[in-house]
Design an enzyme around this catalytic site. Structure first.
Site, PDB file in Angstrom:
ATOM      1  CB  SER A  62    -103.293   5.762  59.524  1.00  0.00           C
ATOM      2  OG  SER A  62    -102.413   5.493  60.119  1.00  0.00           O
ATOM      3  CG  LEU A  63    -102.400   3.013  62.718  1.00  0.00           C
ATOM      4  CD1 LEU A  63    -101.269   2.065  63.185  1.00  0.00           C
ATOM      5  CD2 LEU A  63    -103.432   2.129  62.393  1.00  0.00           C
ATOM      6  CG  ASP A  94     -94.771   7.018  58.537  1.00  0.00           C
ATOM      7  OD1 ASP A  94     -94.843   7.220  57.445  1.00  0.00           O
ATOM      8  OD2 ASP A  94     -95.630   6.656  59.501  1.00  0.00           O
ATOM      9  CD  GLN A 115    -107.755  12.061  67.754  1.00  0.00           C
ATOM     10  OE1 GLN A 115    -108.294  11.449  66.689  1.00  0.00           O
ATOM     11  NE2 GLN A 115    -108.416  12.852  68.776  1.00  0.00           N
TER      12      GLN A 115
END
Length: 543
Positions: free
Chosen positions: A172-173, A322, A175
């Site tokens: 999401s934030l 996570d 790569q």
């Protein structure tokens, strides 16, 4: 329909019309404002795009609310077409949310991933549609990535011999790209999506608006806690220097686990937006094709993950929050030794001592089916009189099994059906618990759900042995606390003797469990003892 029901329906429609009119008006205003700003050449483009993203959120929320109100207008839950209609609206709305998350990207992908993990709270149409965002996050272009790396480190051609044009992982934030230094060292370079930090403030306001709108139109859906958690955790996840320090800290704490691999951080090539690490071979933990091809023992993988997280939660109170499959890799080296490679150390939870000890006592009570302990420590963790439901949410087991012993009853498809029905029946109470428990509990719920998702993907069911290491860690954590409170040698010796006695009992139980699980012993016991299987029945969780 009685006159009172007619009046109630008219009142509800009137209220809905006012709310929908307000929302539609806000949407039109947003679109008009964005159109006006597009023509103003002096406006900062980042602010403009942030405004457009906010307008896109308005449009999506309006569409979803109107769809629910119109599709379900005049329908009662008792009608035969009510649930199929509602399921269709769920699916359409989930697809709209998925589209919104992909178009806005960044923080919205994080929101979608959060929602996709709430299988104990959201309809399956939302969970199944949004959980793919863990694997299918939008990518930034290679030019944008290289530009950001150049701003922070210098030109990639001057630093790296090779820099893969296609990312090996997208989140999401950020790569991750595979790269090679001039000396041949293989690296994994994690690069933050450009503009994600610049957009984060307006995105969080958009998400707060979305969740507040949901709470306004559908009071039974209380997700305001999610907005608070994202506001608190996002700055931590956007700081890659902090992530590197977390990785080094957890590596030191868990260095005795030889099966655990934490990639080395290359600090000279790391900034707040770029994190450079050692490249590690491995396959995703839920990739059954890779697991089978490489003869990975999936039972050992889940046992080792259980050991890892029990140690983090109960003993150290420093928890990686996570563990979705993209962040957990498995690998077997040339000597046949299995490794778990833990990635993405941006979000860690530090548990306050009081919380950690109450949580350890609660799990000991759950494993022992000690109902008084379950009530006491659930209430200390904020569950109040909803403690039976809280225990079910924590264990993902039915109340009948919790009271009988979660390590005594194998999970069945019938129990799964009971749990799904209970989620619908007790939805408002589940939402209330999530709004009232400590914030630490929310991240532990998320962590537990992600770990269960890995077990489900590997087709593994928890058995009695799964709780053995958890029990050990609880005993150690509570004993360490008692030792700290001791004021003399007598107390110190008493605590150590008691702790070692409890650990000895756990060891005996482990040996007996292993012995009785041998095929020969199972055959003998089936002849000598005929034990009636425990039949899971629907049980009222709340009276």
């Amino acid at each position: 329909m009685s006159s009172s029901k007619i009046l109630t329906a008219i009142r509800d429609i009137t209220r809905s019309k006012h709310r929908i009119a307000w929302l539609v008006g806000g949407t039109i205003s947003s679109i008009a404002g964005a159109t006006y700003i597009l023509e103003d050449k002096n406006v900062d483009k980042t602010s403009l795009l942030g405004f457009v993203r906010l307008g896109r959120t308005f449009v999506t929320v309006t569409s979803i609310v109107v769809d629910y109100k119109l599709s379900l207008f005049g329908k009662e839950p008792s009608m035969s077409d009510y649930q199929p209609t509602k399921n269709n609206v769920h699916l359409r709305s989930a697809k709209k949310l998925h589209s919104l998350c992909c178009k806005n990207g960044g923080v919205f992908i994080k929101l979608g991933q959060h929602l996709g993990a709430l299988d104990y709270l959201l309809p399956e149409e939302y969970v199944n549609t949004l959980k793919v965002l863990h694997d299918d996050a939008p990518q930034s272009s290679l030019d944008d990535i290289k530009k950001l790396v150049a701003e922070d480190l210098g030109k990639t051609d001057n630093i790296f011999k090779e820099f893969s044009p296609v990312p090996i992982g997208t989140a999401s934030l950020a790569q991750v790209h595979r790269a090679t230094l001039m000396d041949g060292t293989e690296l994994a370079v994690k690069v933050q999506h450009p503009k994600v930090k610049a957009y984060s403030e307006v995105d969080m306001k958009s998400i707060s608006f979305l969740l507040n709108s949901v709470a306004w139109f559908f009071p039974e859906f209380e997700f305001l806690w999610l907005s608070g958690e994202m506001n608190k955790n996002l700055p931590l996840e956007l700081d890659f220097v902090k992530e590197g320090k977390n990785a080094e800290k957890v590596e030191k704490l868990l260095s005795h686990f030889k099966f655990l691999k934490i990639p080395k951080v290359y600090w000279e090539l790391t900034t707040e937006r770029v994190l450079t690490m050692e490249y590690c071979e491995g396959g995703r933990v839920n990739d059954l094709e890779y697991v089978n091809k490489n003869n990975i023992d999936v039972n050992k993988v889940t046992r080792d993950l259980g050991k890892l997280y029990s140690e983090m939660i109960f003993v150290h109170g420093f928890v990686h929050c996570d563990p979705h499959p993209g962040n957990v890799l498995v690998w077997k080296d040339s000597n046949g030794q299995q490794e778990i490679i833990l990635l993405d150390h941006g979000l860690y939870l530090t548990l306050p001592n009081e919380f950690r000890l109450n949580y350890a006592n609660l799990w000991q009570s759950l494993i022992a089916a000690n109902l008084e302990g379950i009530k006491l420590y659930s209430q200390r963790l904020g569950a109040g009189e909803l403690y039976p439901l809280f225990a079910c949410m924590l264990t993902a087991r039915s109340w009948a099994v919790v009271t009988h012993g979660i390590d005594q009853v194998e999970r069945s498809s019938k129990e799964d059906d009971i749990i799904k029905a209970s989620i619908i029946e007790y939805f408002p109470q589940v939402s209330k618990i999530l709004n009232e428990v400590p914030r630490e509990m929310l991240l532990l719920f998320k962590t537990n759900d992600l770990l269960r998702g890995i077990e489900y993907a590997l087709k593994i069911r928890k058995d009695a042995s799964s709780f053995i290491n958890m029990s050990r860690c609880c005993v150690r954590a509570l004993a360490m606390h008692e030792v700290e409170q001791c004021d003399g040698w007598g107390c110190f010796v008493r605590v150590l003797v008691n702790a070692n006695y409890n650990l000895f009992k756990i060891r005996v139980y482990e040996l007996v469990t292993r012995f009785m699980s041998l095929p020969l012993m199972q055959y003998i016991s089936s002849i000598l003892w005929t034990k009636e299987p425990f039949e899971v029945q629907p049980t009222k969780v709340l009276l």
